[in-house]
Structures are given as C-alpha cells and as structure tokens.
Design an enzyme around this catalytic site. Structure first.
Site, mmCIF file in Angstrom:
data_model
loop_
_atom_site.group_PDB
_atom_site.id
_atom_site.type_symbol
_atom_site.label_atom_id
_atom_site.label_comp_id
_atom_site.label_asym_id
_atom_site.label_seq_id
_atom_site.Cartn_x
_atom_site.Cartn_y
_atom_site.Cartn_z
ATOM 1 N N ASN A 1 -3.582 1.442 -1.097
ATOM 2 C CA ASN A 1 -3.411 0.827 -2.223
ATOM 3 C C ASN A 1 -2.344 -0.468 -2.329
ATOM 4 O OD1 ASN A 1 -5.065 2.376 -4.096
ATOM 5 N ND2 ASN A 1 -3.993 4.043 -3.239
ATOM 6 N N ALA B 1 3.946 2.239 -4.534
ATOM 7 C CA ALA B 1 4.665 2.847 -3.423
ATOM 8 C C ALA B 1 5.617 1.718 -2.631
ATOM 9 C CB ALA B 1 4.075 3.684 -2.470
ATOM 10 N N HIS C 1 6.716 1.279 4.048
ATOM 11 C CA HIS C 1 6.257 0.190 3.801
ATOM 12 C C HIS C 1 7.164 -1.247 4.270
ATOM 13 C CE1 HIS C 1 2.792 2.269 2.542
ATOM 14 N NE2 HIS C 1 3.461 2.640 1.427
HETATM 15 N N1 LIG Z 1 -0.940 2.285 -6.591
HETATM 16 C C1 LIG Z 1 -0.339 3.071 -5.548
HETATM 17 O O1 LIG Z 1 0.582 2.577 -5.003
HETATM 18 C C2 LIG Z 1 -0.968 4.649 -5.104
HETATM 19 C C3 LIG Z 1 -0.054 5.493 -4.410
HETATM 20 C C4 LIG Z 1 -0.510 6.490 -4.175
HETATM 21 C C5 LIG Z 1 -1.762 7.046 -4.651
HETATM 22 N N2 LIG Z 1 -2.604 6.320 -5.443
HETATM 23 C C6 LIG Z 1 -4.055 6.354 -5.732
HETATM 24 O O2 LIG Z 1 -3.906 7.200 -6.841
HETATM 25 C C7 LIG Z 1 -5.333 7.941 -6.985
HETATM 26 C C8 LIG Z 1 -4.566 9.341 -7.408
HETATM 27 O O3 LIG Z 1 -3.924 9.815 -6.330
HETATM 28 P P1 LIG Z 1 -3.391 11.454 -6.171
HETATM 29 O O4 LIG Z 1 -2.301 11.756 -5.327
HETATM 30 O O5 LIG Z 1 -3.260 11.898 -7.684
HETATM 31 O O6 LIG Z 1 -4.862 12.055 -5.755
HETATM 32 P P2 LIG Z 1 -5.276 13.444 -6.028
HETATM 33 O O7 LIG Z 1 -6.458 13.816 -5.030
HETATM 34 O O8 LIG Z 1 -4.122 14.440 -6.058
HETATM 35 O O9 LIG Z 1 -5.877 13.522 -7.682
HETATM 36 C C9 LIG Z 1 -7.152 12.714 -7.827
HETATM 37 C C10 LIG Z 1 -7.778 13.528 -8.932
HETATM 38 O O10 LIG Z 1 -8.928 12.790 -9.512
HETATM 39 C C11 LIG Z 1 -10.083 13.585 -9.551
HETATM 40 N N3 LIG Z 1 -11.105 12.918 -9.547
HETATM 41 C C12 LIG Z 1 -11.707 12.432 -8.607
HETATM 42 N N4 LIG Z 1 -12.780 11.393 -8.936
HETATM 43 C C13 LIG Z 1 -12.828 11.587 -10.231
HETATM 44 C C14 LIG Z 1 -13.865 10.916 -11.333
HETATM 45 N N5 LIG Z 1 -14.611 10.042 -10.830
HETATM 46 N N6 LIG Z 1 -13.475 11.155 -12.585
HETATM 47 C C15 LIG Z 1 -12.406 11.942 -12.801
HETATM 48 N N7 LIG Z 1 -11.551 12.502 -11.947
HETATM 49 C C16 LIG Z 1 -11.940 12.490 -10.900
HETATM 50 C C17 LIG Z 1 -9.861 14.754 -8.632
HETATM 51 O O11 LIG Z 1 -10.686 15.963 -9.050
HETATM 52 C C18 LIG Z 1 -8.491 14.976 -8.378
HETATM 53 O O12 LIG Z 1 -8.142 15.929 -9.333
HETATM 54 C C19 LIG Z 1 -5.736 7.877 -5.556
HETATM 55 O O13 LIG Z 1 -6.834 6.903 -5.591
HETATM 56 C C20 LIG Z 1 -4.642 7.203 -4.706
HETATM 57 O O14 LIG Z 1 -5.270 6.489 -3.627
HETATM 58 C C21 LIG Z 1 -2.211 4.785 -5.531
#
Ligand SMILES: NC(=O)c1ccc[n+]([C@@H]2O[C@H](COP(=O)([O-])OP(=O)(O)OC[C@H]3O[C@@H](n4cnc5c(N)ncnc54)[C@H](O)[C@@H]3O)[C@@H](O)[C@H]2O)c1
Length: 273
Positions: free
Chosen positions: A194, A126, A224
């Site tokens: 992140n 992001a 950001h």
């Molecule tokens: N890189 C970036 O800029 C950025 C931006 C936004 C979010 N993220 C990260 O990406 C990830 C996903 O975000 P999201 O919005 O889809 O979250 P979300 O909560 O909508 O989805 C996460 C999913 O992962 C599943 N899950 C959790 N632990 C698990 C495991 N050990 N094995 C399998 N499945 C598992 C959950 O049940 C859920 O369905 C988060 O860690 C978030 O912080 C990164």
C-alpha cells in the site's frame, strides 16, 4: 457546533477493530462508530460486542453507507475501489486503507468525488515523507525510490515469492524479491505494498516510482526507506514499523495514520502539507 461525525467501518480485522476502539475512546462528542460490516459476520459481531453497542452490525454494505457520514474501508485491495465508488455514488465520504487497489483507478475516483462534491481520504499509512513529497512535486522531481524491507514471515503465502524463491521462512540472508516500477509492484504484492501506491499517487505516478522489496530473516520490523531527488533538494526518510499485534503484515503506524487523518477531517486547523 459541528454535529457528531457518523462513521461506518467496512472490514473488522486488525485495522478496522483498532480504529473502532480508538474512535470510541478518543473521539467522544466528535465522531462515533455507528455501523460495522465484514464479509465474515462473526468478526463484525465480535467487534460490536467488544465496543458494547447493540445493533451495530449492518446486513450489507448498502445499509452501512446509508447510516454513515464517513465510511472507512479496511478490507482488501480487491474490494477497495468498489467500496469507495459505492460510497461516493451515495453522496458520502470515504477513507481508504487498501490503497493498492486504487492505483489504476485514481483518475476515475477523483472525477467521481468531484462530481459528487465528496472527499476521498488516503492516509499516509505506514510511511513517512508524504508531506515532503507533496511539497517537492510543486517543483520538479527527478526520482522517487522506495525500498521496503520486511521480516520473512510477512511474505508467507505470497504465491509469487513461493514460486520464484521458495518458502521465505527458509531464507538465510536478505533477499531482493522485487525491483521495478510501483505499477508492477502493487500487482504482485497487493497486501504488502500500500505504501508504494500512496507514494505513487502523492508523487510522480506508479510508472515512474521505483520500488525494491526485500525479505530479511534478521529483522522484526517493517522498514520503509524513501529517497526523493528534486529541484528543491534531496529528501530521505526511514520508517521502522512495529507490526500490528493482530496482523504481522500490517504496521501499527497505519492505524495511527488513519486516526491522525480522522483528526484532520474534524479539526479546523490543518497542519502539514
Ligand atoms: N495504507 C496502509 O499503509 C496500510 C497498512 C497496512 C494495511 N493496509 C491495508 O488495509 C487493509 C486491512 O488491513 P488489516 O490488517 O485490517 O487486514 P485483516 O486481514 O486483519 O482484516 C481485513 C478484514 O476485512 C474483511 N473483508 C475482506 N473483504 C471484505 C469485503 N469485501 N467486505 C467486507 N469485509 C471484508 C475480512 O473478513 C477481515 O476481517 C488491507 O487491505 C491492508 O493491505 C494498508
């Protein structure tokens, strides 16, 4: 002709689901989602149904990795390193979205990827400015500072905020929740920060990258701002993100950044640093 890239998605929440749909619609003949896994099995089955494919849900992580050329992790910072490690050890490539979970394990992961001759892809997410930061790093950088301002609801349920400042939804003014190193920031805000992790890894490291986190009752977007002071000049970027419709803590640009990274994996011409 290059064969179709087989992709396994771990985590079928906001990012995983959006990615799966985009890959199905926009990457025909180039990439295909062949497997889904989520600790909440219902989420994986629901997504498989929406995609209209049978037998897409893996019984465990190991079988997902086996079927994939590239694994996309979209789960939680607590699990991203273990998922990346298992994937590399099995000789497959990995794209990690929960980058905050990799920060103190970057060196290990890098060595493992080298040893296995595989790739780890970390999308900018992001945030804008990673291209300029990477170029600046080839010279001398004196300071990197990230200021993240998010709507109060993005901090709902964050224990540190509740204990130190009370319920953020009652804030009447902009409140600085944190000011310090990226190293400390990712430990306190693993789900919200992140961007601090990717900025640190692309730049001068988590100890030296400065981070400020602000909660605002007046905004709806995740903002950001990045400032870089370097031998090559000054760089300033500001990204005003629209929240993902299924998860207000996630910016929609993070999904698109992963899509753009996937294109980079597939395309013969690589644009940008
Ligand atoms: N890189 C970036 O800029 C950025 C931006 C936004 C979010 N993220 C990260 O990406 C990830 C996903 O975000 P999201 O919005 O889809 O979250 P979300 O909560 O909508 O989805 C996460 C999913 O992962 C599943 N899950 C959790 N632990 C698990 C495991 N050990 N094995 C399998 N499945 C598992 C959950 O049940 C859920 O369905 C988060 O860690 C978030 O912080 C990164």
């Amino acid at each position: 002709m290059r064969k179709v890239l087989k992709i396994g998605i771990v985590g079928c929440g906001a990012i995983g689901s959006s990615l799966a749909k985009i890959i199905k619609n926009d990457f025909k003949g180039k990439a295909k989602v062949v497997c889904l896994f989520d600790i909440d099995k219902n989420k994986a089955f629901q997504l498989a149904q929406v995609l209209g494919y049978n037998n897409l849900v893996a019984k465990d992580l190991r079988s997902l990795i086996k079927k994939s050329h590239l694994v996309i992790e979209a789960t939680h910072a607590h699990f991203s390193y273990a998922i990346a490690r298992k994937t590399l050890l099995s000789g497959k490539d990995i794209m990690v979205m929960s980058i905050g979970g990799l920060l103190d394990k970057y060196e290990n992961l890098s060595k493992l990827a080298l040893r296995k001759n595989r790739h780890v892809y970390l999308p900018s997410g992001a945030l804008c400015g990673i291209d300029g930061l990477k170029a600046s790093r080839e010279g001398k950088i004196t300071m990197v500072r990230l200021t993240t301002t998010k709507p109060v609801f993005a901090f709902k349920g964050v224990e540190y905020v509740l204990q130190k400042f009370g319920n953020p939804e009652n804030f009447k003014k902009e409140t600085v929740l944190f000011s310090g190193s990226a190293e400390k920031a990712v430990k306190i805000f693993p789900q919200n920060i992140n961007v601090a992790a990717v900025l640190s890894m692309a730049g001068i490291g988590a100890k030296n990258t400065c981070v400020r986190i602000i909660a605002s009752p007046f905004i709806k977007r995740n903002i950001h701002e990045v400032e870089i002071y370097a031998q090559s000049g000054k760089l300033y970027t500001k990204t005003e993100n629209i929240a993902h419709p299924d998860n207000p803590k996630t910016s929609f640009l993070a999904v698109l950044s992963a899509v753009a990274t996937l294109r980079k994996v597939l395309e013969p011409i690589q644009i940008g640093t």
